[in-house]
Design a protein around this motif. Structure first.
Motif, short mmCIF file in Angstrom:
data_model
loop_
_atom_site.label_atom_id
_atom_site.label_comp_id
_atom_site.label_asym_id
_atom_site.label_seq_id
_atom_site.Cartn_x
_atom_site.Cartn_y
_atom_site.Cartn_z
N THR A 72 0.89 -1.21 0.27
CA THR A 72 0.01 -0.02 0.05
C THR A 72 0.96 1.28 0.10
N VAL A 73 1.85 1.17 0.64
CA VAL A 73 3.03 2.34 0.70
C VAL A 73 3.48 2.64 -0.71
N LEU A 74 3.93 1.58 -1.46
CA LEU A 74 4.29 1.68 -2.76
C LEU A 74 3.27 2.21 -3.72
N VAL A 75 2.13 1.85 -3.62
CA VAL A 75 0.96 2.35 -4.22
C VAL A 75 0.46 3.87 -4.07
N CYS A 76 0.56 4.44 -2.68
CA CYS A 76 0.42 5.59 -2.31
C CYS A 76 1.61 6.66 -2.92
N LYS A 77 2.99 5.89 -2.85
CA LYS A 77 4.09 6.67 -3.55
C LYS A 77 3.76 6.96 -4.97
N GLY A 78 3.23 5.80 -5.55
CA GLY A 78 3.12 6.13 -7.00
C GLY A 78 1.87 6.99 -7.20
N VAL A 79 1.02 7.19 -6.56
CA VAL A 79 -0.09 8.15 -6.55
C VAL A 79 0.46 9.39 -6.47
N ASN A 80 1.35 9.67 -5.39
CA ASN A 80 1.99 10.75 -5.14
C ASN A 80 2.79 11.35 -6.45
N LEU A 81 3.68 10.46 -7.00
CA LEU A 81 4.34 10.74 -7.92
C LEU A 81 3.63 10.85 -9.42
N GLY A 82 2.03 10.70 -9.35
CA GLY A 82 1.54 10.96 -10.57
C GLY A 82 1.63 9.70 -11.52
N VAL A 83 2.16 8.55 -11.02
CA VAL A 83 2.44 7.53 -11.77
C VAL A 83 1.04 6.68 -11.85
N VAL A 84 0.45 6.59 -10.79
CA VAL A 84 -0.61 5.83 -10.66
C VAL A 84 -2.03 6.63 -10.46
#
Length: 249
Positions: free
Chosen positions: A169-181
């Motif tokens: 979940t942390v990896l997914v959230c980081k992806g969202v913050n970076l605009g990747v997800v």
């Protein structure tokens, strides 16, 4: 910003269902101990919402959702009433309750981690807070009824799926913050993470997969004092004259 799995009524309904069933698991433990209705009520409420209360207090999100969210509080109270009345039937639904408890574990882990990331916590902190959310209620329940906590006594995968889900979940959230997800992709990934956690928990119980204990050893290997420190050999029967004679020779 909102938590992905709380973005629509369907996922909220699943969360309420998980809260209800998780609360019944806690209330059932109090029933087995022969406690009164008030004890069943408190145990049910803390099992269902105690982990979230710990998380919110540590985050500074006050008052905690466990006392301020009317829907969750009412759901926990209804679970207490239900388990006080239909506990014989609930006690026989072993696999159904196990599955729903695993679902609650997954939802709490993902939502707790996501909320910690919303408060700009580091990834490590978010993982711990997510695990507090998932495991804290059961820990409080077992401490209240004077039992060894489930997270310790259950050798099947219980905390492990929680840790795996929180890290993902942390990896997914980081992806969202970076605009990747995207947000839609975040919802799908979170659902897959919950499904993975439920699957890990159920597979470990069905196939009796347990975490190993300490390494079994029967021999000890400690450095011998004689090997590292040579001490003079003293013969008590020898007198000083013999010692001096040996010295002169």
């Amino acid at each position: 910003m909102e938590i992905a799995l709380e973005s629509n009524g369907f996922f909220m309904g699943i969360e309420y269902l998980a809260t209800f069933c998780c609360g019944m698991v806690g209330g059932l433990a109090a029933v087995r101990k022969g406690y009164d209705v008030f004890a069943i009520l408190v145990t049910t409420w803390l099992t269902a919402l105690g982990g979230g209360i710990i998380r919110d207090v540590l985050l500074g999100a006050l008052p905690p959702a466990g006392v301020s969210d009317k829907g969750l509080v009412v759901t926990a109270l209804l679970a207490a009433v239900a388990v006080a009345v239909i506990h014989p039937e609930i006690n026989k639904l072993k696999w159904s309750m196990l599955s729903l408890d695993a679902l609650a574990l997954g939802l709490y882990a993902v939502n707790g981690t996501s909320k910690a990331m919303m408060y700009h916590m580091s990834g490590t902190t978010a993982v711990f807070l997510g695990m507090f959310t998932a495991l804290g209620g059961g820990l409080i329940r077992d401490m209240l009824i004077n039992e060894v906590p489930m997270v310790i006594r259950d050798r099947h995968w219980y905390a492990v799926p929680s840790a795996v889900g929180c890290v993902l979940t942390v990896l997914v959230c980081k992806g969202v913050n970076l605009g990747v997800v995207s947000f839609a992709a975040e919802v799908v990934l979170d659902v897959l993470i919950v499904a993975l956690m439920v699957g890990m928990r159920l597979i470990s119980v069905i196939f009796d997969i347990q975490l190993p204990g300490a390494l079994v050893r029967h021999n000890t290997y400690l450095p011998s004092e004689a090997k590292y420190l040579k001490r003079p050999v003293i013969h008590p029967d020898r007198d000083d004259d013999d010692t001096d004679r040996d010295g002169r020779q």
